[in-house]
Scaffold this motif. Structure first.
Motif, PDB file in Angstrom:
ATOM      1  N   TYR A 191      48.242  49.022  29.292  1.00 48.92           N
ATOM      2  CA  TYR A 191      47.834  49.228  30.687  1.00 48.92           C
ATOM      3  C   TYR A 191      48.246  50.614  31.138  1.00 48.92           C
ATOM      4  CZ  TYR A 191      52.553  47.148  30.984  1.00 48.92           C
ATOM      5  OH  TYR A 191      53.872  46.825  30.780  1.00 48.92           O
ATOM      6  N   GLU A 192      47.522  51.122  32.149  1.00 48.74           N
ATOM      7  CA  GLU A 192      47.739  52.498  32.584  1.00 48.74           C
ATOM      8  C   GLU A 192      48.587  52.611  33.842  1.00 48.74           C
ATOM      9  OE1 GLU A 192      44.952  54.862  34.530  1.00 48.74           O
ATOM     10  OE2 GLU A 192      44.477  53.274  35.947  1.00 48.74           O
ATOM     11  N   PHE A 193      48.860  51.513  34.511  1.00 51.35           N
ATOM     12  CA  PHE A 193      49.684  51.576  35.719  1.00 51.35           C
ATOM     13  C   PHE A 193      50.413  50.248  35.882  1.00 51.35           C
ATOM     14  CE2 PHE A 193      46.003  49.396  37.062  1.00 51.35           C
ATOM     15  CZ  PHE A 193      46.134  48.890  38.344  1.00 51.35           C
ATOM     16  N   GLU A 194      51.578  50.307  36.582  1.00 51.37           N
ATOM     17  CA  GLU A 194      52.461  49.152  36.611  1.00 51.37           C
ATOM     18  C   GLU A 194      52.083  48.107  37.634  1.00 51.37           C
ATOM     19  OE1 GLU A 194      54.773  52.515  38.714  1.00 51.37           O
ATOM     20  OE2 GLU A 194      53.085  52.268  37.346  1.00 51.37           O
ATOM     21  N   ASN A 195      51.050  48.323  38.439  1.00 51.67           N
ATOM     22  CA  ASN A 195      50.656  47.335  39.426  1.00 51.67           C
ATOM     23  C   ASN A 195      49.522  46.425  38.949  1.00 51.67           C
ATOM     24  OD1 ASN A 195      52.594  47.913  41.408  1.00 51.67           O
ATOM     25  ND2 ASN A 195      51.407  49.649  42.147  1.00 51.67           N
ATOM     26  N   VAL A 196      49.277  46.445  37.641  1.00 50.33           N
ATOM     27  CA  VAL A 196      48.404  45.422  37.064  1.00 50.33           C
ATOM     28  C   VAL A 196      49.064  44.064  37.323  1.00 50.33           C
ATOM     29  CG1 VAL A 196      47.588  44.439  34.890  1.00 50.33           C
ATOM     30  CG2 VAL A 196      47.413  46.890  35.283  1.00 50.33           C
ATOM     31  N   PRO A 197      48.325  43.057  37.770  1.00 49.55           N
ATOM     32  CA  PRO A 197      48.962  41.762  38.041  1.00 49.55           C
ATOM     33  C   PRO A 197      49.675  41.216  36.810  1.00 49.55           C
ATOM     34  CG  PRO A 197      46.729  41.816  38.936  1.00 49.55           C
ATOM     35  CD  PRO A 197      46.890  43.046  38.100  1.00 49.55           C
ATOM     36  N   SER A 198      50.918  40.833  36.991  1.00 48.00           N
ATOM     37  CA  SER A 198      51.669  40.286  35.861  1.00 48.00           C
ATOM     38  C   SER A 198      51.022  39.005  35.346  1.00 48.00           C
ATOM     39  CB  SER A 198      53.119  40.025  36.272  1.00 48.00           C
ATOM     40  OG  SER A 198      53.185  39.153  37.388  1.00 48.00           O
ATOM     41  N   ALA A 199      50.331  38.291  36.232  1.00 46.00           N
ATOM     42  CA  ALA A 199      49.651  37.067  35.809  1.00 46.00           C
ATOM     43  C   ALA A 199      48.553  37.364  34.792  1.00 46.00           C
ATOM     44  CB  ALA A 199      49.055  36.352  37.022  1.00 46.00           C
ATOM     45  N   SER A 200      47.913  38.525  34.906  1.00 46.73           N
ATOM     46  CA  SER A 200      46.874  38.894  33.949  1.00 46.73           C
ATOM     47  C   SER A 200      47.477  39.145  32.568  1.00 46.73           C
ATOM     48  CB  SER A 200      46.143  40.154  34.422  1.00 46.73           C
ATOM     49  OG  SER A 200      45.522  39.933  35.669  1.00 46.73           O
ATOM     50  N   VAL A 201      48.613  39.832  32.548  1.00 44.98           N
ATOM     51  CA  VAL A 201      49.296  40.077  31.274  1.00 44.98           C
ATOM     52  C   VAL A 201      49.779  38.758  30.686  1.00 44.98           C
ATOM     53  CG1 VAL A 201      51.289  41.204  30.215  1.00 44.98           C
ATOM     54  CG2 VAL A 201      49.918  42.419  31.910  1.00 44.98           C
ATOM     55  N   ALA A 202      50.295  37.871  31.538  1.00 42.33           N
ATOM     56  CA  ALA A 202      50.763  36.566  31.063  1.00 42.33           C
ATOM     57  C   ALA A 202      49.602  35.757  30.490  1.00 42.33           C
ATOM     58  CB  ALA A 202      51.435  35.806  32.202  1.00 42.33           C
ATOM     59  N   TRP A 203      48.425  35.830  31.140  1.00 45.28           N
ATOM     60  CA  TRP A 203      47.261  35.096  30.636  1.00 45.28           C
ATOM     61  C   TRP A 203      46.875  35.608  29.249  1.00 45.28           C
ATOM     62  CZ3 TRP A 203      42.473  35.615  28.616  1.00 45.28           C
ATOM     63  CH2 TRP A 203      41.614  34.512  28.664  1.00 45.28           C
ATOM     64  N   LEU A 204      46.841  36.923  29.077  1.00 47.37           N
ATOM     65  CA  LEU A 204      46.490  37.492  27.777  1.00 47.37           C
ATOM     66  C   LEU A 204      47.494  37.063  26.712  1.00 47.37           C
ATOM     67  CD1 LEU A 204      45.478  41.082  28.928  1.00 47.37           C
ATOM     68  CD2 LEU A 204      43.943  39.402  27.882  1.00 47.37           C
ATOM     69  N   ALA A 205      48.777  37.152  27.046  1.00 50.68           N
ATOM     70  CA  ALA A 205      49.808  36.775  26.088  1.00 50.68           C
ATOM     71  C   ALA A 205      49.708  35.297  25.716  1.00 50.68           C
ATOM     72  CB  ALA A 205      51.186  37.095  26.653  1.00 50.68           C
ATOM     73  N   ALA A 206      49.420  34.446  26.712  1.00 53.83           N
ATOM     74  CA  ALA A 206      49.304  33.010  26.465  1.00 53.83           C
ATOM     75  C   ALA A 206      48.125  32.683  25.565  1.00 53.83           C
ATOM     76  CB  ALA A 206      49.178  32.255  27.787  1.00 53.83           C
ATOM     77  N   HIS A 207      47.162  33.582  25.524  1.00 55.56           N
ATOM     78  CA  HIS A 207      45.984  33.378  24.680  1.00 55.56           C
ATOM     79  C   HIS A 207      46.059  34.199  23.399  1.00 55.56           C
ATOM     80  CE1 HIS A 207      44.576  31.588  28.435  1.00 55.56           C
ATOM     81  NE2 HIS A 207      43.636  30.979  27.740  1.00 55.56           N
ATOM     82  N   GLY A 208      47.266  34.568  23.027  1.00 49.73           N
ATOM     83  CA  GLY A 208      47.470  35.188  21.724  1.00 49.73           C
ATOM     84  C   GLY A 208      47.154  36.662  21.642  1.00 49.73           C
ATOM     85  N   VAL A 209      46.992  37.324  22.793  1.00 50.42           N
ATOM     86  CA  VAL A 209      46.665  38.755  22.784  1.00 50.42           C
ATOM     87  C   VAL A 209      47.957  39.566  22.820  1.00 50.42           C
ATOM     88  CG1 VAL A 209      45.453  40.619  23.967  1.00 50.42           C
ATOM     89  CG2 VAL A 209      44.506  38.295  23.992  1.00 50.42           C
ATOM     90  N   GLU A 210      48.077  40.525  21.937  1.00 48.79           N
ATOM     91  CA  GLU A 210      49.236  41.413  21.927  1.00 48.79           C
ATOM     92  C   GLU A 210      49.099  42.424  23.056  1.00 48.79           C
ATOM     93  OE1 GLU A 210      52.800  43.117  20.785  1.00 48.79           O
ATOM     94  OE2 GLU A 210      51.889  41.267  20.051  1.00 48.79           O
ATOM     95  N   VAL A 211      50.080  42.444  23.969  1.00 40.51           N
ATOM     96  CA  VAL A 211      50.082  43.378  25.087  1.00 40.51           C
ATOM     97  C   VAL A 211      51.348  44.220  24.995  1.00 40.51           C
ATOM     98  CG1 VAL A 211      49.987  43.684  27.580  1.00 40.51           C
ATOM     99  CG2 VAL A 211      48.839  41.721  26.532  1.00 40.51           C
TER     100      VAL A 211
END
Length: 361
Positions: A78-98
């Protein structure tokens, strides 16, 4: 999804959450290393979107869009820190490396959590206190002492979301002016100058730390950086220790920006951290062997980190608003390297690009 095979091979695809200028420069760096980039951004016409091989236009919390991003990429940053943390959590929960991971994002998104983390990891800051109500804000200012700086705990950048409280009696009105949301009250820092260090950590735990930059702000916005900053070995060592502690404490992967105050007796205090490439690191594009954008791509992709040695002295100047219209003048200056972001339409204070004035070390 199964975890990506690391290191990522050229030809792999990296996803970027965010379509601003930092995403654009990350996309360009990734392309130089042979990667494709997919950007998820809310706007159809964005600086990063036009530099990527594919653009997904959607809200960052749109799960269908996140699923599309996951299906197209090998890993996401990600390019900025105000990306919703829930979006990162969703990606991680679905096996995406973030990368950087969700821990860094959670810490950086809340100024109180950030300073608490820093102090716990041996990175000193000014005194601070949190407040959720007007009365707590008044108590916090009384505890810290006026003048004090009151900031919203979440969001806010380039001087937004903060107010100076010159007298304890002004704490309640300052709290209300900031929207009555949770705040942090920070002691005033009698600093000599503002510095920053850009640092990177790879997936193997290796670190690479750039020389210090000296920074000058106007109206809360970074105006220029001079790097490498004039600093003795003791100050550089202190900055490197702070960076190493922050990186290790977050189990970090990628590039991070750490803003510092140099106090009168040479002590460094951390102002804030940014879990991403950083404006004060733009000088590295023309002043270092490997710039911060390539370094970030190397780190998240599992490649070896590149050297951070300075090869030139650089004055980086942000081009705000209509200043970018003087591009022809800057392009004609032999010592100047021009970096424009391709934004549509300028307005006062908007970062439209930057220049690096390069001189021998």
């Amino acid at each position: 999804m199964s975890p990506p095979a690391l290191p990522l091979e050229p030809g792999s695809t990296i996803g970027i959450l965010g379509g601003g200028q930092l995403g654009r420069m990350l996309a360009l760096a990734a392309a130089r290393l042979g990667f494709d980039v997919v950007v998820l951004e809310q706007k159809a016409d964005s600086p990063a979107g036009r530099a990527a091989c594919r653009l997904i236009v959607a809200d960052y919390g749109d799960e269908a869009a996140l699923a599309q991003l996951a299906g197209l990429t090998n890993l996401v940053t990600y390019e900025f820190e105000n990306v919703p943390s829930a979006s990162v959590a969703w990606l991680a929960a679905h096996g995406v490396e973030v990368a950087p991971g969700s821990r860094a994002l959670a810490v950086a998104q809340d100024r109180f959590e950030e300073k608490t983390f820093l102090n716990a990891n041996g990175a000193p800051t000014v005194a601070f206190a949190k407040a959720d109500t007007a009365q707590e804000a008044a108590d916090a200012v009384a505890q810290i002492g006026a003048p004090a700086l009151m900031k919203t705990r979440r969001e806010g950048y380039d001087g937004k979301g903060q107010r100076w409280v010159e007298h304890a009696a002004g704490a309640v009105s300052a709290f209300e002016a900031l929207g009555g949301v949770p705040v942090i009250v920070e002691a005033a820092a009698s600093f000599v100058r503002e510095l920053s260090v850009i640092a990177a950590r790879g997936r193997d735990g290796a670190t690479a730390i750039y020389p210090l930059a000296e920074n000058h702000h106007e109206n809360g916005i970074l105006r220029r950086s001079i790097a490498p900053a004039h600093a003795d070995a003791a100050l550089n060592d202190q900055a490197e220790r702070i960076a190493a502690r922050v990186l290790a404490g977050l189990d970090y992967v990628g590039v991070i920006g750490i803003e510092l105050f140099e106090m009168e007796r040479g002590q460094l205090l951390v102002n804030e951290i940014a879990p991403r490439v950083h404006n004060t690191g733009h000088w590295t594009e023309d002043g270092c062997e490997v710039d911060q954008f390539e370094q970030h791509i190397r780190a998240v992709a599992g490649w070896p980190l590149g050297p951070t040695r300075a090869i030139a002295r650089v004055e980086m100047v942000n081009l705000l608003g209509e200043e970018a219209e003087a591009w022809a003048k800057f392009a004609a200056e032999p010592e100047t390297r021009l970096h424009l972001y391709g934004k549509r339409g300028s307005r006062p204070g908007r970062k439209m690009g930057h220049i690096n004035r390069v001189r021998p070390l």
